[in-house]
Design a protein around this motif. Sequence first.
Motif, PDB file in Angstrom:
ATOM      1  N   ALA A  37       0.842  -1.200   0.000  1.00 23.49           N
ATOM      2  CA  ALA A  37       0.000   0.000   0.000  1.00 23.49           C
ATOM      3  C   ALA A  37       0.879   1.253   0.000  1.00 23.49           C
ATOM      4  CB  ALA A  37      -0.931   0.000   1.204  1.00 23.49           C
ATOM      5  N   ARG A  38       1.935   1.227   0.791  1.00 24.41           N
ATOM      6  CA  ARG A  38       2.842   2.381   0.862  1.00 24.41           C
ATOM      7  C   ARG A  38       3.531   2.611  -0.486  1.00 24.41           C
ATOM      8  NH1 ARG A  38       4.977   1.181   5.650  1.00 24.41           N
ATOM      9  NH2 ARG A  38       6.643  -0.032   4.747  1.00 24.41           N
ATOM     10  N   ARG A  39       3.957   1.542  -1.132  1.00 23.58           N
ATOM     11  CA  ARG A  39       4.619   1.676  -2.436  1.00 23.58           C
ATOM     12  C   ARG A  39       3.652   2.238  -3.479  1.00 23.58           C
ATOM     13  NH1 ARG A  39       8.126  -2.799  -3.117  1.00 23.58           N
ATOM     14  NH2 ARG A  39       9.451  -1.464  -1.911  1.00 23.58           N
ATOM     15  N   LEU A  40       2.410   1.763  -3.449  1.00 22.19           N
ATOM     16  CA  LEU A  40       1.402   2.306  -4.367  1.00 22.19           C
ATOM     17  C   LEU A  40       1.213   3.802  -4.140  1.00 22.19           C
ATOM     18  CD1 LEU A  40      -1.293  -0.507  -4.361  1.00 22.19           C
ATOM     19  CD2 LEU A  40      -0.144   0.405  -6.382  1.00 22.19           C
ATOM     20  N   GLY A  41       1.035   4.194  -2.871  1.00 19.49           N
ATOM     21  CA  GLY A  41       0.767   5.594  -2.551  1.00 19.49           C
ATOM     22  C   GLY A  41       1.949   6.515  -2.743  1.00 19.49           C
ATOM     23  N   ASP A  42       3.146   6.008  -2.470  1.00 16.83           N
ATOM     24  CA  ASP A  42       4.336   6.859  -2.539  1.00 16.83           C
ATOM     25  C   ASP A  42       4.961   6.938  -3.924  1.00 16.83           C
ATOM     26  OD1 ASP A  42       4.042   7.272   0.159  1.00 16.83           O
ATOM     27  OD2 ASP A  42       5.697   5.962   0.758  1.00 16.83           O
ATOM     28  N   HIS A  43       4.818   5.885  -4.719  1.00 20.01           N
ATOM     29  CA  HIS A  43       5.551   5.832  -5.980  1.00 20.01           C
ATOM     30  C   HIS A  43       4.655   5.642  -7.208  1.00 20.01           C
ATOM     31  CE1 HIS A  43       9.253   5.698  -3.716  1.00 20.01           C
ATOM     32  NE2 HIS A  43       8.748   4.728  -2.994  1.00 20.01           N
ATOM     33  N   ILE A  44       3.851   4.612  -7.191  1.00 25.14           N
ATOM     34  CA  ILE A  44       3.126   4.230  -8.409  1.00 25.14           C
ATOM     35  C   ILE A  44       1.999   5.204  -8.731  1.00 25.14           C
ATOM     36  CG2 ILE A  44       1.717   2.421  -9.469  1.00 25.14           C
ATOM     37  CD1 ILE A  44       3.488   0.422  -7.864  1.00 25.14           C
ATOM     38  N   LEU A  45       1.146   5.524  -7.768  1.00 27.64           N
ATOM     39  CA  LEU A  45       0.026   6.433  -8.038  1.00 27.64           C
ATOM     40  C   LEU A  45       0.491   7.835  -8.439  1.00 27.64           C
ATOM     41  CD1 LEU A  45      -2.505   5.234  -5.326  1.00 27.64           C
ATOM     42  CD2 LEU A  45      -2.643   4.898  -7.799  1.00 27.64           C
ATOM     43  N   PRO A  46       1.470   8.430  -7.750  1.00 26.40           N
ATOM     44  CA  PRO A  46       1.937   9.741  -8.214  1.00 26.40           C
ATOM     45  C   PRO A  46       2.526   9.696  -9.624  1.00 26.40           C
ATOM     46  CG  PRO A  46       2.651   9.376  -5.965  1.00 26.40           C
ATOM     47  CD  PRO A  46       2.058   8.079  -6.457  1.00 26.40           C
ATOM     48  N   ARG A  47       3.218   8.616  -9.942  1.00 23.80           N
ATOM     49  CA  ARG A  47       3.794   8.498 -11.286  1.00 23.80           C
ATOM     50  C   ARG A  47       2.699   8.385 -12.342  1.00 23.80           C
ATOM     51  NH1 ARG A  47       7.987  10.096 -14.082  1.00 23.80           N
ATOM     52  NH2 ARG A  47       8.348   8.757 -15.837  1.00 23.80           N
ATOM     53  N   LEU A  48       1.622   7.656 -12.036  1.00 23.90           N
ATOM     54  CA  LEU A  48       0.511   7.535 -12.982  1.00 23.90           C
ATOM     55  C   LEU A  48      -0.174   8.875 -13.240  1.00 23.90           C
ATOM     56  CD1 LEU A  48      -1.340   4.207 -12.113  1.00 23.90           C
ATOM     57  CD2 LEU A  48      -0.311   4.848 -14.286  1.00 23.90           C
ATOM     58  N   GLN A  49      -0.159   9.758 -12.248  1.00 24.88           N
ATOM     59  CA  GLN A  49      -0.801  11.060 -12.419  1.00 24.88           C
ATOM     60  C   GLN A  49      -0.007  11.978 -13.341  1.00 24.88           C
ATOM     61  OE1 GLN A  49      -1.362  12.064  -8.209  1.00 24.88           O
ATOM     62  NE2 GLN A  49      -3.545  12.205  -8.675  1.00 24.88           N
ATOM     63  N   SER A  50       1.275  11.736 -13.501  1.00 22.43           N
ATOM     64  CA  SER A  50       2.090  12.580 -14.375  1.00 22.43           C
ATOM     65  C   SER A  50       3.076  11.709 -15.149  1.00 22.43           C
ATOM     66  CB  SER A  50       2.819  13.645 -13.566  1.00 22.43           C
ATOM     67  OG  SER A  50       3.581  13.068 -12.542  1.00 22.43           O
ATOM     68  N   LEU A  51       2.546  10.964 -16.100  1.00 20.14           N
ATOM     69  CA  LEU A  51       3.375  10.027 -16.863  1.00 20.14           C
ATOM     70  C   LEU A  51       4.459  10.717 -17.686  1.00 20.14           C
ATOM     71  CD1 LEU A  51       0.738   7.430 -18.070  1.00 20.14           C
ATOM     72  CD2 LEU A  51       2.548   7.102 -16.389  1.00 20.14           C
ATOM     73  N   ASP A  52       4.244  11.992 -18.036  1.00 22.38           N
ATOM     74  CA  ASP A  52       5.257  12.678 -18.825  1.00 22.38           C
ATOM     75  C   ASP A  52       6.332  13.327 -17.964  1.00 22.38           C
ATOM     76  OD1 ASP A  52       2.971  14.125 -18.117  1.00 22.38           O
ATOM     77  OD2 ASP A  52       3.337  15.695 -19.587  1.00 22.38           O
ATOM     78  N   ALA A  53       6.230  13.196 -16.645  1.00 25.86           N
ATOM     79  CA  ALA A  53       7.275  13.714 -15.758  1.00 25.86           C
ATOM     80  C   ALA A  53       8.546  12.901 -15.961  1.00 25.86           C
ATOM     81  CB  ALA A  53       6.828  13.633 -14.300  1.00 25.86           C
ATOM     82  N   PRO A  54       9.697  13.546 -15.837  1.00 25.77           N
ATOM     83  CA  PRO A  54      10.953  12.800 -16.018  1.00 25.77           C
ATOM     84  C   PRO A  54      11.165  11.805 -14.880  1.00 25.77           C
ATOM     85  CG  PRO A  54      11.387  15.053 -15.325  1.00 25.77           C
ATOM     86  CD  PRO A  54       9.926  14.949 -15.569  1.00 25.77           C
ATOM     87  N   LEU A  55      11.789  10.731 -15.202  1.00 18.37           N
ATOM     88  CA  LEU A  55      12.146   9.726 -14.205  1.00 18.37           C
ATOM     89  C   LEU A  55      13.317  10.251 -13.386  1.00 18.37           C
ATOM     90  CD1 LEU A  55      11.701   6.826 -13.161  1.00 18.37           C
ATOM     91  CD2 LEU A  55      13.410   6.098 -14.823  1.00 18.37           C
ATOM     92  N   VAL A  56      13.237  10.114 -12.078  1.00 19.71           N
ATOM     93  CA  VAL A  56      14.312  10.570 -11.205  1.00 19.71           C
ATOM     94  C   VAL A  56      15.183   9.375 -10.840  1.00 19.71           C
ATOM     95  CG1 VAL A  56      14.861  11.581  -8.960  1.00 19.71           C
ATOM     96  CG2 VAL A  56      12.904  12.430 -10.262  1.00 19.71           C
ATOM     97  N   CYS A  57      16.463   9.540 -10.992  1.00 19.79           N
ATOM     98  CA  CYS A  57      17.421   8.481 -10.677  1.00 19.79           C
ATOM     99  C   CYS A  57      18.478   9.049  -9.746  1.00 19.79           C
ATOM    100  CB  CYS A  57      18.066   7.989 -11.973  1.00 19.79           C
ATOM    101  SG  CYS A  57      19.327   6.742 -11.706  1.00 19.79           S
ATOM    102  N   VAL A  58      18.763   8.351  -8.683  1.00 14.22           N
ATOM    103  CA  VAL A  58      19.790   8.775  -7.739  1.00 14.22           C
ATOM    104  C   VAL A  58      20.969   7.820  -7.856  1.00 14.22           C
ATOM    105  CG1 VAL A  58      20.351   9.105  -5.299  1.00 14.22           C
ATOM    106  CG2 VAL A  58      18.068   9.711  -6.151  1.00 14.22           C
ATOM    107  N   VAL A  59      22.148   8.376  -8.023  1.00 16.35           N
ATOM    108  CA  VAL A  59      23.363   7.572  -8.061  1.00 16.35           C
ATOM    109  C   VAL A  59      24.046   7.769  -6.704  1.00 16.35           C
ATOM    110  CG1 VAL A  59      25.570   7.176  -9.213  1.00 16.35           C
ATOM    111  CG2 VAL A  59      23.573   7.900 -10.543  1.00 16.35           C
ATOM    112  N   GLY A  60      24.143   6.718  -5.947  1.00 17.91           N
ATOM    113  CA  GLY A  60      24.726   6.814  -4.615  1.00 17.91           C
ATOM    114  C   GLY A  60      25.764   5.731  -4.401  1.00 17.91           C
ATOM    115  N   GLY A  61      26.638   5.954  -3.450  1.00 22.35           N
ATOM    116  CA  GLY A  61      27.649   4.963  -3.132  1.00 22.35           C
ATOM    117  C   GLY A  61      28.746   5.552  -2.278  1.00 22.35           C
ATOM    118  N   SER A  62      29.706   4.755  -1.954  1.00 19.14           N
ATOM    119  CA  SER A  62      30.823   5.161  -1.107  1.00 19.14           C
ATOM    120  C   SER A  62      31.694   6.200  -1.802  1.00 19.14           C
ATOM    121  CB  SER A  62      31.701   3.950  -0.778  1.00 19.14           C
ATOM    122  OG  SER A  62      30.950   2.931  -0.210  1.00 19.14           O
ATOM    123  N   THR A  63      32.445   6.935  -1.008  1.00 15.52           N
ATOM    124  CA  THR A  63      33.425   7.880  -1.542  1.00 15.52           C
ATOM    125  C   THR A  63      34.436   7.115  -2.381  1.00 15.52           C
ATOM    126  OG1 THR A  63      33.171   9.264   0.406  1.00 15.52           O
ATOM    127  CG2 THR A  63      35.155   9.596  -0.892  1.00 15.52           C
TER     128      THR A  63
END
Length: 103
Positions: A37-63
């Motif tokens: 339910a949390r994944r639907l509300g936090d990620h999937i439903l907002p993405r469905l509301q704005s399908l033309d929004a750019p995908l956000v990608c985070v590159v993370g890792g150690s120094t």
Amino acid sequence: MEEYESLSALEGVLTDVALPLDLPEAANAREVAKRSARRLGDHILPRLQSLDAPLVCVVGGSTGAGKSTIVNSLVGQHVSASSAKRPTTRSPLLLHRAEDARW
């Protein structure tokens, strides 16, 4: 948007799941329902509301892991400093196409 309405209803059902019997897998099933339910509300439903929004990608890792090198390679140009000196990148970098600036 039929998909949005269906998934929104599913989020409500998953949020309301009680599973009151103390069965061996009940606690795990409750957690899976809550997480879904949390994944639907936090990620999937907002993405469905704005399908033309750019995908956000985070590159993370150690120094020194090579994050800047990977980003520079993917973009095909030098956009983030990289060197043997650690840490090289000292502030966050937001990289986007000019036409996505409004987002």
